[in-house]
Design a protein around this motif. Structure first.
Motif, short mmCIF file in Angstrom:
data_model
loop_
_atom_site.label_atom_id
_atom_site.label_comp_id
_atom_site.label_asym_id
_atom_site.label_seq_id
_atom_site.Cartn_x
_atom_site.Cartn_y
_atom_site.Cartn_z
N THR A 19 44.06 32.37 27.23
CA THR A 19 45.15 33.17 27.80
C THR A 19 45.13 33.06 29.32
OG1 THR A 19 43.55 34.97 27.63
CG2 THR A 19 45.30 34.90 25.98
N TRP A 20 44.27 32.20 29.85
CA TRP A 20 44.10 32.12 31.29
C TRP A 20 45.32 31.53 31.99
CZ3 TRP A 20 38.96 29.46 29.84
CH2 TRP A 20 37.99 30.44 29.57
N CYS A 21 45.48 31.87 33.26
CA CYS A 21 46.56 31.32 34.06
C CYS A 21 46.33 29.82 34.29
CB CYS A 21 46.62 31.98 35.43
SG CYS A 21 46.62 33.77 35.38
N PRO A 22 47.41 29.08 34.49
CA PRO A 22 47.24 27.67 34.85
C PRO A 22 46.39 27.58 36.12
CG PRO A 22 49.55 28.20 34.47
CD PRO A 22 48.81 29.50 34.42
N GLY A 25 39.86 28.74 37.26
CA GLY A 25 38.59 28.02 37.27
C GLY A 25 37.85 28.07 35.94
N ASP A 26 38.13 29.12 35.17
CA ASP A 26 37.37 29.28 33.93
C ASP A 26 37.60 28.14 32.94
OD1 ASP A 26 36.59 31.59 35.17
OD2 ASP A 26 37.78 32.94 33.91
N PHE A 27 38.73 27.45 33.06
CA PHE A 27 38.96 26.29 32.19
C PHE A 27 37.85 25.26 32.39
CE2 PHE A 27 43.43 27.77 32.21
CZ PHE A 27 43.69 27.73 30.85
N GLY A 54 36.77 41.01 30.76
CA GLY A 54 37.34 40.38 31.94
C GLY A 54 38.06 39.13 31.50
N CYS A 55 38.77 38.51 32.42
CA CYS A 55 39.41 37.24 32.06
C CYS A 55 38.35 36.28 31.56
CB CYS A 55 40.11 36.64 33.28
SG CYS A 55 41.55 37.56 33.81
N SER A 56 37.28 36.15 32.35
CA SER A 56 36.20 35.22 32.00
C SER A 56 35.53 35.62 30.69
CB SER A 56 35.16 35.21 33.12
OG SER A 56 34.96 36.52 33.61
N ASP A 124 32.16 33.54 38.85
CA ASP A 124 32.40 34.37 40.02
C ASP A 124 33.66 33.92 40.75
OD1 ASP A 124 32.34 35.88 42.30
OD2 ASP A 124 30.29 35.37 42.86
N ASN A 125 34.67 34.77 40.71
CA ASN A 125 35.91 34.48 41.45
C ASN A 125 36.08 35.47 42.60
OD1 ASN A 125 36.54 36.76 40.05
ND2 ASN A 125 37.93 35.74 38.63
N GLU A 126 35.03 36.22 42.86
CA GLU A 126 35.03 37.19 43.97
C GLU A 126 36.18 38.19 43.86
OE1 GLU A 126 34.67 35.03 47.67
OE2 GLU A 126 32.68 34.27 47.12
N THR A 206 45.39 33.06 40.89
CA THR A 206 46.45 34.07 40.82
C THR A 206 46.23 35.23 41.79
OG1 THR A 206 46.84 33.52 38.52
CG2 THR A 206 47.69 35.63 39.27
N PHE A 207 44.99 35.72 41.88
CA PHE A 207 44.76 36.90 42.73
C PHE A 207 43.90 36.67 43.96
CE2 PHE A 207 45.85 38.82 38.58
CZ PHE A 207 47.00 39.49 38.99
N TYR A 208 43.16 35.59 43.97
CA TYR A 208 42.35 35.32 45.17
C TYR A 208 41.97 33.86 45.15
CZ TYR A 208 38.72 35.82 48.73
OH TYR A 208 37.95 35.70 49.86
N GLU C 44 49.09 37.82 28.19
CA GLU C 44 48.48 36.99 29.22
C GLU C 44 48.68 37.62 30.60
OE1 GLU C 44 50.61 35.69 27.02
OE2 GLU C 44 49.23 34.53 25.75
N ILE C 45 47.88 37.18 31.56
CA ILE C 45 48.04 37.65 32.94
C ILE C 45 49.35 37.09 33.49
CG2 ILE C 45 47.13 37.49 35.27
CD1 ILE C 45 45.29 39.16 33.83
N LEU C 46 49.57 35.79 33.32
CA LEU C 46 50.83 35.15 33.73
C LEU C 46 51.55 34.70 32.47
CD1 LEU C 46 49.86 32.93 36.79
CD2 LEU C 46 50.84 35.21 36.77
S1 SF4 Z 1 43.97 36.22 36.73
FE1 SF4 Z 1 42.65 34.86 37.80
S2 SF4 Z 1 40.76 34.91 36.63
FE2 SF4 Z 1 42.32 35.77 35.36
S3 SF4 Z 1 43.08 34.07 34.17
FE3 SF4 Z 1 44.41 34.24 35.91
S4 SF4 Z 1 43.49 32.87 37.36
FE4 SF4 Z 1 41.95 33.22 35.85
#
Ligand code: SF4
Ligand SMILES: Cc1ncc(C[n+]2csc(CCOP(=O)(O)OP(=O)(O)O)c2C)c(N)n1
Ligand SMILES: Cc1ncc(C[n+]2csc(CCOP(=O)(O)OP(=O)(O)O)c2C)c(N)n1
Ligand code: SF4
Ligand SMILES: [Mg+2]
Ligand SMILES: [Mg+2]
Lengths: 280, 588, 588, 280
Positions: A19-22, A25-27, A54-56, A124-126, A206-208, C44-46
């Motif tokens: 479900t992660w954003c394009p 980094g987790d990919f 968390g996303c991760s 870690d995405n801070e 997406t956020f940082y 999803e987030i996006l």
């Molecule tokens: S919000 Fe950030 S950490 Fe979560 S899936 Fe999207 S890019 Fe990855």
């Protein structure tokens, strides 16, 4: 599925699509894990990926092994309870900086002291990705977010330095954009007998978005670094401007799971009648 | 003379007050008597006033007794604190060198405990042996019974310190002689010989440990807390002997979540704590309910709220145990009534956790953890242990193999871990060769455990999870009614008060009242039929609880609209049978 | 034509579905209409499907509406997911290039959103403006109303990107022209002009922030969690402006315990969380009750159990909120019904916390956090803030000065912080020059706060702490009955469902049913008199709740023995008025 | 009581008499605190002693200042919330090794990162006193207790090393049997602007008597130690056989409480009408 089968990375892909954003980094970390598992031919039915929230931490759903998507911050105690009672299993704990260093920070300390044979991969995405970008313990001082509109006032947590101070027996750092190197670190971590701590820089575009920054700053471990020298490792860990990736420190020592099970060598089945004699 | 006496020893902790009492109880039990103890704990770690009371009878003892028949005071403060609990016409034993009681409605035996120990035995720390010798001489049990216990108890220290053992024996002897020779018997309490019986003597926590071991508990994780610590300590010692593993966690959150990790691995796992730790476990208990993982959580209740009074008794965690954690989360809640239950119900708790795949909360309480009872040895027999049904193997999908047809999920490539079934119980599996993997999650999920937020899915999963409670209510045993069939007054209680209530019922019936009692041990799911029948069979229902808010009464109100007469005691001390009896008389 | 329409926009998140809806709602409200929105969130987030529904009316809107009158589909999936919620004879707006709906019982307006944006405006991201232009042309509000909002919303980005702004305006224009010229109006929905009104437009969480600021909240500590995070973020931004401090804690346990630290310092303090975080706060909430420290805890309920469905609505934390933490722990529980309450009740929550010296749990829910309502500006007026009474100064001991005579503790050298009083409310103090120090503790204590385990003390302190709830029940406002005085059917609800229930009551009365509703906003202590009267005044009581177990129904059963008809919905979506109406008809 | 008064140590003695066992190290710490408070003339009505739960955490009841005897492990968040919102107060947190390093370990990490101006005094007896002698994170490996009948399998936690890895701005160690030195360290800690961490060896004669051992092993800080040299401090912290007492490290840097309140310089009182304009 059984150990004898030849397994390829995609055999470890589950039917659930990330479900992660394009660009997350987790990919990269996910692919690195697929590869490590395949290289080590770990049996999906005897491997458990444990995470928090968390996303991760959505991670386990995307891996075709057993998985335990637990509670925010609790991946480590879950993984330790599992490994203590089922030393035959391969247990990998994964999660984010918020999960492992904020709400889960206390568990990290005690996992280090126990040295139970599990491997933890921290993405870690801070930032707090899933909750949309608040600061995390690894966010840099001054970082402006919705929860720190005037800038973050706390110091930035240095996971490697603290892990070393706790004498964690395997300490490494990887980068999601270097999945090959990361896969190797994960492999070594899983092979390492004891608590393996792998800190992975895994950006949240997406956020940082730290992707470009890290691509330029990340530097490889000095070739001459002696991975048994904890002090030297600490010195390297202080280098936060150009974070080193690779193995910082490794030490073989007693693991709590193994020693506990040695205790049990001469264990016998329980006999209530014998047992109650002490109260007669 | 009736073969029953309730002896209370009041003194300073560290002085041997408690150890003396323990020896007395054990000696009486081994001699063939039934015993039932009650004690208090000092506020300080070392020193501080405390008392030990043991009721000794040739009949089964079900409560601590309304009063002490005999009060032994090892100092003045003990007299001031305990004299009010001595029955009228009871016996007071004291040392004149400590104080002289102003005369009251009691028989006195002044005994120079201090001098006998200091001068005659020439070892002051034998004072509690002097006391035991005097008790033996005045009321029984015979000296042999006591010396036997002392020998077995001190056998270890004997090797290290043979003189001490000698002195102890001497002290017993001297004191016993002293009372038989110097003190003409003026009271009626004399324990005569009874025939031996095959009983064991232990407290609630020790029985919980035995139960966990009998249930094949394979993993315990805990964090020290009064009054649950000795469950942890018992299992730390015993588990490795039977192939189980133990972990002292960094806190209760780590304890319970590590238990869930072990449970996911197919290991029967538990933790034990008290109020504050139980509160910290809230979130994880909700997770266990959602992910349908078996787990047994012992909550040794103590007086709350908050840190409260760690060494005092209260039954005030029921409401919280019924609703722990946010959302609608099915769980099983059980409460043992006595030491025997601590064993039997503990094994059942593990079986229920495995069968219904949910957390089982075991509500003991401080008085039960420390209560020493003599129990027929036959109670501690082997009990069937229900193993978890693993049927998530290739080809073996669907719930059929655990006797519940899976409505969906047959022949799927993914394992239908949460398949909808008539019973609500889904097929399960654990990591092992040939098993079909699945992912446990606290997110709402479909039958495969994949996250799913569709209204239809959430609705169906909520119903499935709660259906397990309906199944459990059908399958689990019903509580037995105690007392008159044609009772007009009914008493519904829970937890450690059962014996006290039953004794009160008997005493009330002897006075001609028509009374019956019901004491459910499973509080979630409640045995609806049995309770409805009971409620309808009587005119008034009394619900006695050692808490402020009437937590069982609230539950019965919520479920059955019952407006019960609430009898609440909340000073940190259990009911006496006399107090329950008074409540019965008042409503009549 | 009636001046009311419910428009639903279905699409992909990120496409401007939500932002478009927000603009529409705000434009309509500023134009003088009442609005009430409901939306879903993507998994999803996006990206991921989502929808936005706004009910626009010239009368006060109290629910989201049974159906959509107009459904605008930005893609095929939106059609499949939402068409079942379009009313019979409703309007479907779609882009033929996405799909062609098989004809059904609805009027269709095909509009080439994609082409207009891509070809005419030549900027695809203006698609949502194209949609808004079309809506304006077909149903209103007039284009000016929309452009105004767009301008104010984009004013910041305008400077940075003037072209974008131009293109947006162009898109609105083109689309509005397109529909007025190309599409003959075939439906009945047309918003006519209404006179302006002085209203504000905001959601529940924004109102909570306003309420906290009005209440002089001086400290907020929290940890991010959906759907409560924006309360934290709002206060992070606003508190420093008014001299308050903010802390993002490492977890919820740190958040609530740091709030108690601030409260001890005399600062009005709060936290906000949702189920999982609320569970973690259990132990500390018990402490606040025991140490009698004011604290406000917002629980923005989401669908549970466990992690559950973070973006879905449920009213399932009531039971837990009533019994959070072990032991008998008095607390106040309140639940806002609408956006106005989120402000007003929030201020009251702080006042209650200060006056009764206990934790106040504020039960909002996901639907209310995101619900945008137009509210009369007069609602957001200054409200009296009750300051904490400091009277622990030298000489000024005893509770007298806060209007409650201290039964003990006058002229003492130590401060009788927990003096027994008729109201249960004791004198208090905070660290400041001249104050008399005391120690807050979770241990049971005497009137000075010194640890004390005596049965008499514990009993008296338990009664004192709970006496505060009796006092509160007397002092706090009673809920007002809504509907027929001679109603035979009564509805008792709680939380965000009030408007929906009242609308259902009106519709039922219009059909000739005799119905009334009661909606207590304070759930602990319950307004006994009002509820008893209401229950006795009707034949049947319906308790509709968005949860599985009927948590308010359980409470009413426990308290009043009420056996209500339970109407439960637990799919993660709020009730519609139609559903409540059906329940009324069924019992009739 | 007001600041102007002359206060002697016994003015800080409360009417509650300590419940500690004879010979408990905590008595020494209590007397040290009485002295520090008296020397600094801290106003009892503007000083708060915060604790968790444990024998050592009974502390506040014995001090005639304001006190907050909180929950097990929570002294630090309570103290931080109090200090953030009431920077005018002097806030001292006290507790035991179990309280601060086991259940409270996570909070320690974040208190370090925030550097809020509080002083924490940890009475380390390497055991859980109040619960009668189980192992704590600072118990030595192999330690046999009722909860570790076969010996403790975890490593011993090194509080000073980890505090240094977290860049705690004041790090010191004292010994309950050297109350004069300890009093000085506490004074300096309270004077230090920022988070002051004072690790105190305070034996539990009843359940784990380390008194004699420590009396012989405890050694004084090398006179030439540069307290601004974090690396050197770490090296000294590794010396666990002869634990150094004295100041390990000190650094002045921004504190979260001070910086936060600077933010508020131009704060004004809240006006609901003005505030709601944004929603009109
Ligand atoms: S919000 Fe950030 S950490 Fe979560 S899936 Fe999207 S890019 Fe990855
Ligand atoms: C007890 C609890 N508190 C808060 C949350 C909300 N929450 C979900 S994920 C998360 C943090 C996510 O950050 P991180 O662990 O870094 O993972 P990421 O999303 O960045 O990968 C939070 C606070 C929760 N689910 N449970
Ligand atoms: C949540 C919770 N868990 C457990 C306990 C029981 N408990 C009280 S004190 C303590 C540990 C005491 O050790 P330490 O902090 O080192 O203090 P000491 O008694 O040694 O001074 C524990 C586990 C508790 N009070 N609360
Ligand atoms: S048990 Fe140990 S720590 Fe507790 S008071 Fe006694 S000596 Fe001190
Ligand atoms: Mg993160
Ligand atoms: Mg300790």
């Amino acid at each position: 599925m059984s150990q004898t089968l030849i397994l390829t990375p995609k055999d470890y892909k589950s039917e659930v699509k990330p479900t992660w954003c394009p660009g997350c980094g987790d990919f990269g970390v996910l692919n690195a894990l697929y590869n490590s598992l395949a290289v080590m031919k770990l049996a999906p039915d005897q491997t458990v990926v444990v995470s928090g929230i968390g996303c991760s931490s959505r991670f386990p759903h995307f891996v075709q092994t057993f998985g335990f998507h637990s509670l925010h911050g609790r991946a480590l105690p879950v993984a330790q309870g599992l490994k203590m009672s089922r030393p035959d299993l391969t247990v990998v704990a994964v999660g984010g900086d918020g999960d492992m260093f904020s709400i889960g920070a206390g568990h990290l300390i005690h996992a280090a002291l126990r040295n139970i044979d599990i491997t933890v991969v921290v993405m870690d995405n801070e930032t707090y990705g899933l909750t949309k970008g608040q600061t995390s313990p690894t966010s840099p001082t001054g970082h402006k977010t919705k929860s720190t509109p005037y800038g973050l006032l706390a110091s930035q947590f240095n996971p490697i330095a603290t892990a070393l101070s706790l004498n964690v027996s395997y300490v490494a750092r990887g980068f999601s954009s270097k999945p090959k190197e990361l896969a190797t670190l994960i492999e070594q971590g899983i092979q390492h007998k004891g608590f393996s701590f792998i800190h992975v820089l895994s950006p949240c575009p997406t956020f940082y978005n730290t992707m470009d920054a890290w691509k330029t700053t990340v530097s490889t471990m000095p070739v001459d670094h002696d991975t048994h020298n904890r002090f030297k490792a600490m010195e390297l860990s202080m280098e936060t401007q150009k974070p080193y990736i690779g193995l910082f420190y490794q030490e073989e020592r007693q693991t709590m799971d193994e020693t506990t099970h040695q205790l049990m060598q001469q264990s016998s089945s329980f006999d209530i009648n014998k047992y109650m004699a002490q109260y007669a | 003379m009736e073969n029953e006496v309730t002896i209370r020893i009041g003194g300073e902790s560290g002085e041997g007050t408690i150890s003396g009492g323990d020896i007395l109880a054990l000696a009486a039990a081994r001699w063939g008597y039934h015993v039932y103890t009650f004690r208090t704990f000092p506020a300080e770690i070392l020193g501080g006033p405390c008392m030990f009371q043991v009721r000794i009878s040739d009949k089964h003892v079900r409560s601590m007794g309304d009063h002490a028949d005999v009060l032994i005071c090892l100092n003045k403060e003990a007299f001031d604190r305990n004299i009010s609990d001595l029955r009228h016409g009871g016996v007071l034993v004291y040392d004149p060198s400590d104080f002289t009681p102003d005369s009251g409605d009691f028989i006195t035996y002044p005994i120079p405990f201090n001098d006998l120990a200091r001068k005659e035995v020439q070892l002051f720390q034998t004072k509690n042996m002097v006391m035991l010798g005097a008790i033996s001489g005045l009321f029984g049990p015979p000296l042999e019974a006591i010396t036997q216990v002392v020998e077995s108890k001190l056998s270890r220290s004997r090797k290290s310190n043979p003189i001490l053992m000698e002195k102890n024996m001497l002290a017993l002897d001297i004191a016993q002689k002293y009372v038989t020779e110097q003190l003409p018997k003026r009271d009626a309490y004399q324990l005569g010989p009874v025939e031996k019986a095959d009983r064991v003597v232990l407290n609630g926590n020790q029985a919980v440990v035995a139960g966990a071991l009998m249930a094949h508990c394979g993993y315990f994780a805990g964090y020290p807390i009064t009054p649950a610590s000795d469950i942890m300590e018992g299992l730390a010692k015993e588990l490795p002997k039977v192939g189980g593993t133990f972990l002292q966690a960094e806190d209760e959150i780590a304890a319970i979540t590590s238990v869930l990790g072990a449970s996911f691995g197919g290991i029967r796992a538990m933790t034990a704590t008290s109020g504050p730790g139980f509160s910290l476990m809230s979130e994880a208990i909700g997770y266990a309910s959602m992910a349908e993982l078996p787990a047994v959580i012992v909550d040794a209740q103590r007086a709350g709220p908050s840190t409260g009074m760690p060494t005092k008794m209260e039954q005030s965690d029921l409401s919280f145990a019924l609703y722990t954690s946010h959302g609608d989360t099915p769980r099983i809640v059980v409460a043992p009534a006595d030491v025997a239950d601590c064993y039997t119900l503990m094994v059942q708790a593990f079986n229920m956790a495995e069968r219904y795949q949910m957390p089982v909360i075991f509500l003991s309480d401080q008085s039960l953890t420390a209560r020493v009872e003599s129990v027929d040895r036959s109670v501690f027999k082997p009990i069937h242990v229900e193993e978890r049904i693993h049927n998530g193997h290739n080809g073996a999908n669907g719930a059929a193999s655990n006797g519940h047809a899976a409505s969906v999920g047959e022949e799927e490539h993914a394992f239908a871990r949460y398949a909808y079934t008539a019973s609500g119980i889904s097929p399960t599996t654990v990591p092992e060769p040939g098993a079909m993997p699945y992912v446990a999650t606290g997110l709402e999920h479909d039958i495969y455990g994949h996250p799913n937020y569709e209204p239809e899915d959430h609705t169906a999963m909520m119903e499935k999870r709660f259906r397990k409670l309906i199944t459990a209510a059908d399958e689990l045993p019903n509580p037995q009614r105690y007392g008159d069939i044609d009772a007009t007054i009914g008493i519904i209680g829970w937890g450690s008060t059962e014996g006290t209530i039953q004794e009160a019922v008997d005493r009330a019936r002897a006075k001609g009242y028509k009374v019956a009692a019901l004491h459910p041990k499973i509080l979630s799911p409640l045995p609806d039929r049995a309770i409805r029948e009971f409620i309808h069979s009587v005119k008034t229902v009394i619900v006695p609880e050692c808490n402020y808010s009437g937590q069982l009464a609230n539950l019965l109100g919520a479920k059955y609209g019952l407006q019960a007469i609430r009898v609440n005691k909340f000073g940190g001390i259990p009911f006496t049978a006399g107090e329950i009896l008074r409540a019965i008389e008042e409503v009549s």
